[in-house]
Scaffold this active site. Structure first.
Site, PDB file in Angstrom:
ATOM      1  N   GLY A  21      10.322   2.625  -5.909  1.00 41.76           N
ATOM      2  CA  GLY A  21       9.524   1.243  -5.908  1.00 41.76           C
ATOM      3  C   GLY A  21       9.986   0.568  -7.010  1.00 41.76           C
ATOM      4  N   GLY A  22      11.288   0.728  -7.513  1.00 41.06           N
ATOM      5  CA  GLY A  22      11.637  -0.187  -8.760  1.00 41.06           C
ATOM      6  C   GLY A  22      12.165  -1.431  -8.414  1.00 41.06           C
ATOM      7  N   LEU A  26       5.546  -3.756 -11.067  1.00 46.32           N
ATOM      8  CA  LEU A  26       5.549  -3.085 -12.065  1.00 46.32           C
ATOM      9  C   LEU A  26       6.503  -1.969 -12.285  1.00 46.32           C
ATOM     10  CD1 LEU A  26       1.717  -2.057 -12.428  1.00 46.32           C
ATOM     11  CD2 LEU A  26       2.993  -3.921 -13.482  1.00 46.32           C
ATOM     12  N   TYR A 155      -9.512   4.356 -10.494  1.00 46.93           N
ATOM     13  CA  TYR A 155     -10.299   5.126  -9.261  1.00 46.93           C
ATOM     14  C   TYR A 155      -9.711   6.379  -8.727  1.00 46.93           C
ATOM     15  CZ  TYR A 155      -7.523   2.157  -6.122  1.00 46.93           C
ATOM     16  OH  TYR A 155      -6.285   1.576  -5.181  1.00 46.93           O
ATOM     17  N   LYS A 170      -4.383   8.545  -4.516  1.00 46.08           N
ATOM     18  CA  LYS A 170      -4.262   8.764  -5.973  1.00 46.08           C
ATOM     19  C   LYS A 170      -4.945   9.790  -6.654  1.00 46.08           C
ATOM     20  CE  LYS A 170      -1.810   4.686  -6.799  1.00 46.08           C
ATOM     21  NZ  LYS A 170      -0.278   4.663  -7.412  1.00 46.08           N
ATOM     22  N   GLY A 197      -5.174  -0.409 -15.536  1.00 43.45           N
ATOM     23  CA  GLY A 197      -6.026  -1.563 -15.130  1.00 43.45           C
ATOM     24  C   GLY A 197      -5.372  -2.861 -14.501  1.00 43.45           C
ATOM     25  N   ARG A 207      -2.097  -8.517  -1.734  1.00 42.52           N
ATOM     26  CA  ARG A 207      -2.901  -7.262  -1.020  1.00 42.52           C
ATOM     27  C   ARG A 207      -4.242  -7.119  -1.210  1.00 42.52           C
ATOM     28  NH1 ARG A 207       2.288  -5.701  -1.352  1.00 42.52           N
ATOM     29  NH2 ARG A 207       3.469  -5.600   0.782  1.00 42.52           N
TER      30      ARG A 207
HETATM   31  N1  COA Z   1      -5.959  -4.120   7.410  1.00 40.67           N
HETATM   32  C1  COA Z   1      -5.836  -2.949   8.433  1.00 40.67           C
HETATM   33  N2  COA Z   1      -4.869  -2.496   8.936  1.00 40.67           N
HETATM   34  C2  COA Z   1      -3.571  -2.948   8.449  1.00 40.67           C
HETATM   35  C3  COA Z   1      -3.386  -3.954   7.363  1.00 40.67           C
HETATM   36  C4  COA Z   1      -4.711  -4.727   6.811  1.00 40.67           C
HETATM   37  N3  COA Z   1      -4.721  -5.673   5.894  1.00 40.67           N
HETATM   38  N4  COA Z   1      -2.200  -3.881   7.107  1.00 40.67           N
HETATM   39  C5  COA Z   1      -1.483  -3.253   7.736  1.00 40.67           C
HETATM   40  N5  COA Z   1      -2.571  -2.310   8.435  1.00 40.67           N
HETATM   41  C6  COA Z   1      -2.044  -1.340   9.401  1.00 40.67           C
HETATM   42  C7  COA Z   1      -1.312  -1.841  10.537  1.00 40.67           C
HETATM   43  O1  COA Z   1      -1.797  -2.534  11.583  1.00 40.67           O
HETATM   44  C8  COA Z   1      -0.665  -0.090  11.050  1.00 40.67           C
HETATM   45  O2  COA Z   1      -1.690   0.472  11.760  1.00 40.67           O
HETATM   46  P1  COA Z   1      -1.580   0.561  13.620  1.00 40.67           P
HETATM   47  O3  COA Z   1      -0.110   0.975  13.842  1.00 40.67           O
HETATM   48  O4  COA Z   1      -2.586   1.177  13.988  1.00 40.67           O
HETATM   49  O5  COA Z   1      -1.607  -1.020  13.993  1.00 40.67           O
HETATM   50  C9  COA Z   1      -0.557   0.448   9.854  1.00 40.67           C
HETATM   51  O6  COA Z   1      -1.585  -0.128   8.713  1.00 40.67           O
HETATM   52  C10 COA Z   1       0.825   0.471   9.393  1.00 40.67           C
HETATM   53  O7  COA Z   1       1.141  -1.004   8.812  1.00 40.67           O
HETATM   54  P2  COA Z   1       2.751  -1.056   9.131  1.00 40.67           P
HETATM   55  O8  COA Z   1       3.038  -2.552   8.782  1.00 40.67           O
HETATM   56  O9  COA Z   1       3.197  -0.592  10.300  1.00 40.67           O
HETATM   57  O10 COA Z   1       3.263  -0.114   8.140  1.00 40.67           O
HETATM   58  P3  COA Z   1       4.315  -0.236   6.871  1.00 40.67           P
HETATM   59  O11 COA Z   1       4.741   0.931   6.485  1.00 40.67           O
HETATM   60  O12 COA Z   1       5.477  -1.503   7.296  1.00 40.67           O
HETATM   61  O13 COA Z   1       3.675  -1.302   5.530  1.00 40.67           O
HETATM   62  C11 COA Z   1       1.676  -1.435   4.223  1.00 40.67           C
HETATM   63  C12 COA Z   1       2.846  -0.413   4.924  1.00 40.67           C
HETATM   64  C13 COA Z   1       0.805  -1.684   5.052  1.00 40.67           C
HETATM   65  C14 COA Z   1       1.231  -0.539   3.066  1.00 40.67           C
HETATM   66  C15 COA Z   1       2.458  -2.506   3.468  1.00 40.67           C
HETATM   67  O14 COA Z   1       1.530  -3.308   2.967  1.00 40.67           O
HETATM   68  C16 COA Z   1       3.507  -2.153   2.439  1.00 40.67           C
HETATM   69  O15 COA Z   1       4.595  -1.910   2.800  1.00 40.67           O
HETATM   70  N6  COA Z   1       3.329  -2.061   1.178  1.00 40.67           N
HETATM   71  C17 COA Z   1       4.092  -1.484   0.210  1.00 40.67           C
HETATM   72  C18 COA Z   1       3.805  -2.296  -1.130  1.00 40.67           C
HETATM   73  C19 COA Z   1       2.358  -2.274  -1.464  1.00 40.67           C
HETATM   74  O16 COA Z   1       1.563  -2.180  -0.809  1.00 40.67           O
HETATM   75  N7  COA Z   1       2.273  -2.571  -2.776  1.00 40.67           N
HETATM   76  C20 COA Z   1       0.894  -2.953  -3.470  1.00 40.67           C
HETATM   77  C21 COA Z   1       0.392  -1.799  -4.168  1.00 40.67           C
HETATM   78  S1  COA Z   1      -0.933  -2.009  -4.871  1.00 40.67           S
END
Ligand code: COA
Length: 291
Positions: A21-22, A26, A155, A170, A197, A207
């Site tokens: 995740g680089g 962060l 958490y 976590k 934190g 998000r």
């Molecule tokens: N609320 C409820 N469900 C959600 C959602 C939300 N806000 N966002 C995604 N989902 C669900 C999708 O609907 C899917 O479920 P389903 O197949 O039953 O419909 C599932 O989560 C996976 O989502 P998808 O977008 O296919 O997965 P992805 O692997 O592409 O994405 C995430 C993963 C959702 C975590 C995306 O936000 C991401 O890639 N994040 C990475 C970086 C990150 O989160 N950084 C912050 C860290 S604090």
């Protein structure tokens, strides 16, 4: 000043580091400081184009060597391929920083089973995949003085409503940190974790505090020190923990949150809302009643 760079310029010279995740947030901030300290750093994520862009930018800024490697940490075969690519380029790898994460806020009953799995898979299974692949490699090669640093959260031990998959995952990462700190110490592998934190990044804030929530929940107000963290403060701690200066630090989780989680935990902490003048009245009442 707390935003100054903490370690001497060559503190990580000769170290090869993988930061999952680089490409942004962060992970990118920590990568930049590792490069400034003389390390070579491989950054991984699903988005190769973003990684390539970040690697070029950081190489230009620091004069260091940054290798972009596409890898979805959810898949063990991709993690093994990523490790091979890093070894092909760097010859050796010394540090794994499990930073890649996924999270969003949601009432748990609204989550599909797949949504829950997705977070567990990125955070817990992803950290496990990388740790296992790198650990097996280090143990088989009898390589000493290696480090795994995991990014958790406060958490991990308190739990938290509305981010239940992340809290669950976590907590598992923290358990893995402490377990392997003991089990794999004999192979010369150190394990530690950082629990940050609030350190604002676009990815997390979009998000965790989408839209108006950003204004409604000023996270700085929850922090006794009344401010959010600066990326360099986290980078300083991470650089120290992966450096040889931290050679005797093993199995520890270091919280860097300005006192945020303890403020939420202490039973009487809310009393800091009581004005000074009111304390005179309260003290008189307490003294009178306890005669
Ligand atoms: N609320 C409820 N469900 C959600 C959602 C939300 N806000 N966002 C995604 N989902 C669900 C999708 O609907 C899917 O479920 P389903 O197949 O039953 O419909 C599932 O989560 C996976 O989502 P998808 O977008 O296919 O997965 P992805 O692997 O592409 O994405 C995430 C993963 C959702 C975590 C995306 O936000 C991401 O890639 N994040 C990475 C970086 C990150 O989160 N950084 C912050 C860290 S604090």
């Amino acid at each position: 000043m707390y935003t100054d760079k903490m370690l001497r310029d060559d503190a990580l010279k000769g170290k090869n580091i993988v930061v999952t995740g680089g490409g942004s947030g962060l992970g990118k901030a920590m990568t930049k400081y590792f490069l400034e300290l003389g390390a070579r750093v491989a950054i991984t994520s699903r988005d190769l184009e973003k990684l390539q862009h970040t690697a070029r930018e950081l190489e230009d800024e620091t004069g260091g060597t940054c290798l972009p490697v596409a890898c979805d940490v959810r898949h063990y075969d991709q993690v093994e391929a990523m490790l091979k690519q890093v070894l092909d380029n760097f010859g050796q790898v010394d540090v794994l920083l499990n930073n890649a994460a996924g999270n969003f806020i949601s009432p748990t009953e609204r989550l599909s089973a797949n949504a829950f799995d997705t977070i567990i898979d990125i955070v817990l299974k992803g950290s496990k995949n990388c740790t296992l692949a790198f650990g097996k490699h280090w143990i088989a090669g009898k390589q000493q003085n290696t480090v795994v640093l995991n990014i958790v959260t406060t958490y991990s031990w308190t739990g938290s409503a509305y981010v239940v998959p992340s809290a669950t995952a976590k907590a598992g990462v923290l358990a893995m940190t402490r377990s392997l700190a003991v089990e794999w110490a004999k192979y010369g592998i150190r394990f530690n974790a950082i629990a940050p934190g609030p350190f604002p990044t676009k990815g997390a804030w979009d998000r965790l505090l989408p839209g108006e929530l950003k204004e409604k929940f000023d996270l700085a107000r929850k922090v006794p020190l009344k401010r959010v963290g600066e990326h360099q403060e986290l980078a300083n701690l991470a650089a120290y923990l992966v450096s040889d200066f931290a050679a005797y630090l093993n199995g520890e989780v270091i919280t860097i949150d300005g006192g945020e989680w303890l403020k939420g935990a202490g039973q009487f902490n809310l009393l800091d809302q009581i004005p000074e003048a009111m304390w005179d009245m309260l003290e008189n009442t307490i003294r009178k009643n306890s005669r």
